[in-house]
Design an enzyme around this catalytic site. Sequence first.
Site, PDB file in Angstrom:
ATOM      1  CD  GLU A   1      -2.433   1.424   2.697  1.00 25.13           C
ATOM      2  OE1 GLU A   1      -2.955   2.533   2.947  1.00 25.13           O
ATOM      3  OE2 GLU A   1      -2.417   0.482   3.507  1.00 25.13           O
TER       4      GLU A   1
ATOM      5  CB  ILE B   1       5.571  16.799  -4.118  1.00 21.61           C
ATOM      6  CG1 ILE B   1       5.006  17.833  -5.088  1.00 21.61           C
ATOM      7  CG2 ILE B   1       7.097  16.804  -4.163  1.00 21.61           C
ATOM      8  CD1 ILE B   1       5.394  19.262  -4.761  1.00 21.61           C
TER       9      ILE B   1
ATOM     10  CB  THR C   1     -12.532   7.928 -11.329  1.00 24.11           C
ATOM     11  OG1 THR C   1     -13.083   7.843 -10.015  1.00 24.11           O
ATOM     12  CG2 THR C   1     -11.898   6.595 -11.701  1.00 24.11           C
TER      13      THR C   1
ATOM     14  CB  CYS D   1      -0.987   2.212  28.608  1.00 21.53           C
ATOM     15  SG  CYS D   1       0.694   2.843  28.409  1.00 21.53           S
TER      16      CYS D   1
ATOM     17  NE  ARG E   1      10.026   8.223  26.252  1.00 14.11           N
ATOM     18  CZ  ARG E   1       9.189   8.646  25.316  1.00 14.11           C
ATOM     19  NH1 ARG E   1       7.944   8.938  25.646  1.00 14.11           N
ATOM     20  NH2 ARG E   1       9.579   8.769  24.058  1.00 14.11           N
TER      21      ARG E   1
ATOM     22  CG  HIS F   1      -1.110  -0.425  24.536  1.00 12.71           C
ATOM     23  ND1 HIS F   1      -2.003   0.622  24.463  1.00 12.71           N
ATOM     24  CD2 HIS F   1       0.037   0.091  25.067  1.00 12.71           C
ATOM     25  CE1 HIS F   1      -1.424   1.728  24.909  1.00 12.71           C
ATOM     26  NE2 HIS F   1      -0.187   1.429  25.283  1.00 12.71           N
TER      27      HIS F   1
ATOM     28  CD  GLU G   1      -4.887  -1.115  23.033  1.00 16.62           C
ATOM     29  OE1 GLU G   1      -4.396   0.029  23.058  1.00 16.62           O
ATOM     30  OE2 GLU G   1      -4.947  -1.855  24.030  1.00 16.62           O
TER      31      GLU G   1
END
Length: 564
Positions: A139, A147, A190, A378, A469, A516, A518
């Site tokens: 992707e 640019i 398109t 977290c 951290r 985490h 998730e």
Amino acid sequence: MTKFVFVTGGVVSSLGKGIAAASLAALLETRGIRVTILKLDPYINVDPGTMNPFQHGEVFVTDDGAETDLDLGHYERFISTKMTRQNNFTTGQIYESVIRKERRGDYLGGTVQVIPHITDEIKLFIRNGVSDAQVAIVEIGGTVGDIESLPFLEAIRQMSVQLPHHDTCFIHLTLLPYISSAGELKTKPTQHSVKELREIGIQPDVLLCRSDRPLPLEERRKIALFTNVREESVISAIDVDNIYKIPALLHEQMLDEIVCHRLDILARPANLTVWKKLVHALEHPEHEVSIALVGKYVDLTESYKSLSEALIHAGIHTRCKINIHYIDSENIEQHGTGCLTNMDAILVPGGFGKRGVEGKIMAISYARNHRIPYLGICLGMQLAVIEFSRNRLQLENAHSTEFDPDTPYPVLGLITEWRDRCGRVEKRSAQTDLGGTMRLGGQECLLKPHTLAHKIYGADKVIERHRHRYEVNAEFIPQLEQAGMHISGLSAEGDLCEMIELPQSEHPWFVACQFHPEFTSTPRNGHPLFKSYIQAAISFAGQSDRTKLHSRNVQESVTTDSSN
């Protein structure tokens, strides 16, 4: 040899290239094809780790500790392949690598240019990221005409020339806006997008036309004629109410068959049984709950993309409709906790910075005192420790040194040393650069027997992904435990607090984790922590209003007595 599918976008950004790439990968995987996905980001940042969530959205963390684009989360949720740091790279990484080589003298004194040096480096990064996949879907971030995207587009154009004809396929995702005054979809944007793509030497093989309604046959023929794409390869990618319908939508229009034919791959038919079951479960819930997600980035819900998806996954496996209410913690600071009154569960996610912290602590206190299921992730765990320290231990002004370096009770502090996934010792200080310097990636967590966490996971140890951290200050753990908090998860060395909980005799479901969860949830399996959390929310929602009110009043009375 790996074959490549390149996915580009045109007209506008945020059309859903990541979802389209992930859906195609899911279709190919059901056909028995080993597939991986790469995301190429044109921005000059080395990675999104220090980028504002309002600009970039969520930072997805891979198991090997890379801070990556949120699209990698979609990739992992749609296919079984686990992403690594090699599945996502940026212009910043490319230039950084080329400049290092130039400084070493690798170019033998030659003039370093975009072509061939930058484009060659992009091609090298692509080849290094495909591993042993039969098909790699690549992707390209941004849109045709940017640019920043030009070196990437030139690199994949070169690959299409250098590789055998049947080893590359180009898919272009574009927008068909509906003009209500004209009563029709407009194809001109398109046409111009494909024209610009062809001007740089890329002829798309497939067009995915995004719109809010099906593509009429006449417009399909018109697009095919003007873009030099076969009519059957002009595919209608209409809006859907949930992303897990998209693989079936694309399969009905034979996208996977078209790609296999273009790449000259013989594969078994696609089997979408699992995806159909997921969609059926989503559309036929037996329960319904309201979850308060209390955060600071709620104006851009993509900041919590993996989290919202993990809740939906848990809903699939508990046959429950999940209503997520995004609540700005600063509103709680200003107006109180009234917005939490009708919630069936409360969740405080990760985050950085002091803004809104006190509102999150107020939400946690509300959940603890009112016996509402609470999940802290977290920062949500760190603030639960602060709330408990202030209100149960009576440590006034207890805080994290992240927010108050001069706090008299630093219950959370900066991690100065830990081991990464490879066993290497990592050391940090307050002066260390922000980028890529956190405790990152999969880390082992040891679960204490006879705790709710151990019961939820059904295991003695698990591996979960981190991005932080600061940690619980070990000096305060004895006081926390003596006051009733359970430290239910520890790091592999046993010196870092990974999970906390309250005894179920005091609170039916109060769990928080430093990691985490998730990031490892998928629609196929869900995640045990989220599934248990939603089950607790269902139970809470099932109580009558009278029972809920009595429970809350009793708990408030107990809390008041203990404070006195």
